[in-house]
Design a protein around this motif. Structure first.
Motif, PDB file in Angstrom:
ATOM      1  N   CYS A 173       0.845  -1.194   0.000  1.00 31.58           N
ATOM      2  CA  CYS A 173       0.000   0.000   0.000  1.00 31.58           C
ATOM      3  C   CYS A 173       0.883   1.248   0.000  1.00 31.58           C
ATOM      4  O   CYS A 173       1.613   1.517   0.955  1.00 31.58           O
ATOM      5  N   SER A 228       1.173   5.214  -0.159  1.00 31.16           N
ATOM      6  CA  SER A 228       0.434   6.460   0.048  1.00 31.16           C
ATOM      7  C   SER A 228       1.100   7.658  -0.617  1.00 31.16           C
ATOM      8  O   SER A 228       0.460   8.669  -0.876  1.00 31.16           O
ATOM      9  N   SER A 246       5.861   4.520   3.210  1.00 29.89           N
ATOM     10  CA  SER A 246       5.471   3.529   2.201  1.00 29.89           C
ATOM     11  C   SER A 246       6.474   3.472   1.052  1.00 29.89           C
ATOM     12  O   SER A 246       6.722   2.398   0.487  1.00 29.89           O
ATOM     13  N   ASN A 267      -2.088   2.275  -4.835  1.00 35.61           N
ATOM     14  CA  ASN A 267      -2.325   3.594  -4.249  1.00 35.61           C
ATOM     15  C   ASN A 267      -3.801   3.912  -4.299  1.00 35.61           C
ATOM     16  O   ASN A 267      -4.463   3.669  -5.299  1.00 35.61           O
ATOM     17  N   ARG A 310     -10.549   3.769   4.139  1.00 27.52           N
ATOM     18  CA  ARG A 310      -9.394   3.329   3.349  1.00 27.52           C
ATOM     19  C   ARG A 310      -9.151   1.834   3.530  1.00 27.52           C
ATOM     20  O   ARG A 310      -8.883   1.117   2.559  1.00 27.52           O
ATOM     21  N   ARG A 311      -9.245   1.372   4.777  1.00 26.49           N
ATOM     22  CA  ARG A 311      -9.008  -0.043   5.055  1.00 26.49           C
ATOM     23  C   ARG A 311     -10.015  -0.931   4.313  1.00 26.49           C
ATOM     24  O   ARG A 311      -9.636  -1.945   3.719  1.00 26.49           O
ATOM     25  N   LEU A 327      -9.106  -1.076   0.630  1.00 26.31           N
ATOM     26  CA  LEU A 327      -7.897  -1.868   0.388  1.00 26.31           C
ATOM     27  C   LEU A 327      -8.166  -3.359   0.546  1.00 26.31           C
ATOM     28  O   LEU A 327      -7.610  -4.176  -0.200  1.00 26.31           O
ATOM     29  N   ILE A 361      -1.198  -8.060   2.700  1.00 29.79           N
ATOM     30  CA  ILE A 361      -1.323  -6.607   2.524  1.00 29.79           C
ATOM     31  C   ILE A 361      -0.246  -5.948   3.382  1.00 29.79           C
ATOM     32  O   ILE A 361      -0.251  -6.092   4.608  1.00 29.79           O
ATOM     33  N   LEU A 392       1.574  -2.789   4.998  1.00 24.96           N
ATOM     34  CA  LEU A 392       1.377  -1.403   5.410  1.00 24.96           C
ATOM     35  C   LEU A 392       2.688  -0.822   5.929  1.00 24.96           C
ATOM     36  O   LEU A 392       3.522  -1.547   6.486  1.00 24.96           O
TER      37      LEU A 392
END
Length: 277
Positions: free
Chosen positions: A42, A44, A49, A73, A126-127, A130, A142, A144
Motif C-alpha cells: 500500500c 500512500s 510507504s 495507491n 481506506r481499510r 484496500l 497486505i 502497510l
C-alpha cells in the motif's frame, strides 16, 4: 567535495543495510512473506510507504522464497492531489501497480465536523477499500508502512485514550478473516526512515487532509516520546521490545490469566503434596 560524497555514500550504504536487515528480521520473526505470496504494498506517497516498497524490492531480489509485489495507491480525491507522481515513479521502477480512485475525501469532510479529527473515519474507509482491492488482485498479504515509532505511539494512544494495552502487531489477521496484514517496517526507527527517504529523494506527496490537523492526539504522543528519547536515548526501542515480552500474570486482565483460581486452599494443597526436603 569528492571526500564528502564518498563519506555520504558510505553512510547511506550502512543505513540501507541496517534498514534492510531490520525488515528482513521482522519478515523472518513473524513469517510475513512465504513462497508464492502476492504482496500488495500500500503506497500512500509518504516517506514510510516509499521506503517499504524500496526495501521489499531490494529484498525480493535475494529472498530465499519467490514472491510477487503489486503496489496499490488509493487516490482519495483530495483537492490538489498530484495524480501523475506515483504512476510515473512506479513505471520508472517497472513495478506492477494499480491506482484506485475513491472519493473518500468528500465523505470524510461531510461527516466529520470542522475542527474534529478526521483520521479515524478516513482510515476505516481506506481499510475497507484496500481489503476489497486485495481480493480483486488475489493478494495473499497486505503490506502497510507502519514503523516502530507508529507502533509505540499507538500503544500510548490506546492506554491514554482507550484504557487498554493494545498497539499494532507486525502481522495481523483481519476481522473478516480474509486478509493478512503485515508491517515489514515494524523494527525500523522513524528517524532512520526519514534519513533514508531524504537520501533516496522519493517524490513525497503530503497528506493535507490529516496534516492540517495540528492538535491530533497522536502528534502530542509523538512529542512526548521524542522528549523521552532525547532525555534517555533508546527508550522508544525499549518500549517497543516490551510489547514482545508480555507477562500476563503481572498485569490485571482476568481474561488473560486465571486470577480467580489462585487461593489459600490451592497453596495448602500444594504444600501437602510437596515431599519433605
Amino acid at each position: 567535495m569528492e571526500l564528502i560524497k564518498e563519506r555520504t555514500s558510505k553512510n547511506f550504504k550502512k543505513l540501507q543495510a541496517r534498514l534492510r536487515g531490520s525488515v528482513g528480521k521482522a519478515i523472518r520473526d513473524y513469517n510475513m512473506i512465504e513462497e508464492g505470496d502476492r504482496v500488495m504494498v500500500c503506497l500512500s506517497g509518504g516517506k514510510d510507504s516509499y521506503t517499504m516498497l524500496d526495501l521489499l524490492l531490494s529484498l525480493q531480489r535475494k529472498a530465499p522464497v519467490n514472491f510477487e509485489i503489486i503496489a496499490v495507491n488509493l487516490d482519495q480525491k483530495q483537492p490538489g492531489f498530484p495524480q501523475h507522481i506515483l504512476p510515473e515513479y512506479l513505471e520508472s521502477l517497472g513495478v506492477t501497480y494499480r491506482i484506485v480512485e475513491e472519493d473518500t475525501y468528500s465523505t470524510v469532510t461531510r461527516v466529520i465536523p470542522e475542527g474534529k479529527t478526521m483520521c479515524g473515519l478516513c482510515s476505516r474507509l481506506r481499510r475497507g477499500i484496500l481489503y476489497r482491492v486485495a481480493g480483486e488482485e488475489n493478494a495473499t498479504k497486505i503490506a502497510l508502512g507502519h514503523h516502530r515509532d507508529d507502533i509505540v505511539e499507538t500503544l500510548f494512544l490506546n492506554m491514554f485514550h482507550g484504557g487498554r494495552i493494545k498497539a499494532m502487531p507486525p502481522k495481523l489477521l483481519s476481522d473478516d478473516q480474509k486478509n493478512i496484514i503485515i508491517r515489514p517496517l515494524a523494527y525500523c526507527p522513524e528517524r532512520e526512515i526519514v534519513r533514508y527517504a531524504n537520501a533516496r529523494q522519493f517524490p513525497i506527496i503530503p497528506c493535507n487532509l490529516c496534516g492540517s490537523q495540528e492538535n491530533l492526539q497522536r502528534a502530542k504522543i509523538k512529542e512526548m516520546l521524542q522528549s523521552w528519547e532525547s532525555e534517555s536515548p533508546g527508550r522508544i526501542d525499549s518500549i517497543f521490545r516490551s510489547t514482545q515480552n508480555i507477562s500476563p500474570s503481572q498485569l490485571a486482565d482476568t481474561k488473560l490469566f486465571d486470577f480467580a483460581s489462585l487461593g489459600t486452599r490451592k497453596l495448602v494443597d500444594a504444600g501437602a503434596n510437596t515431599p519433605p526436603q
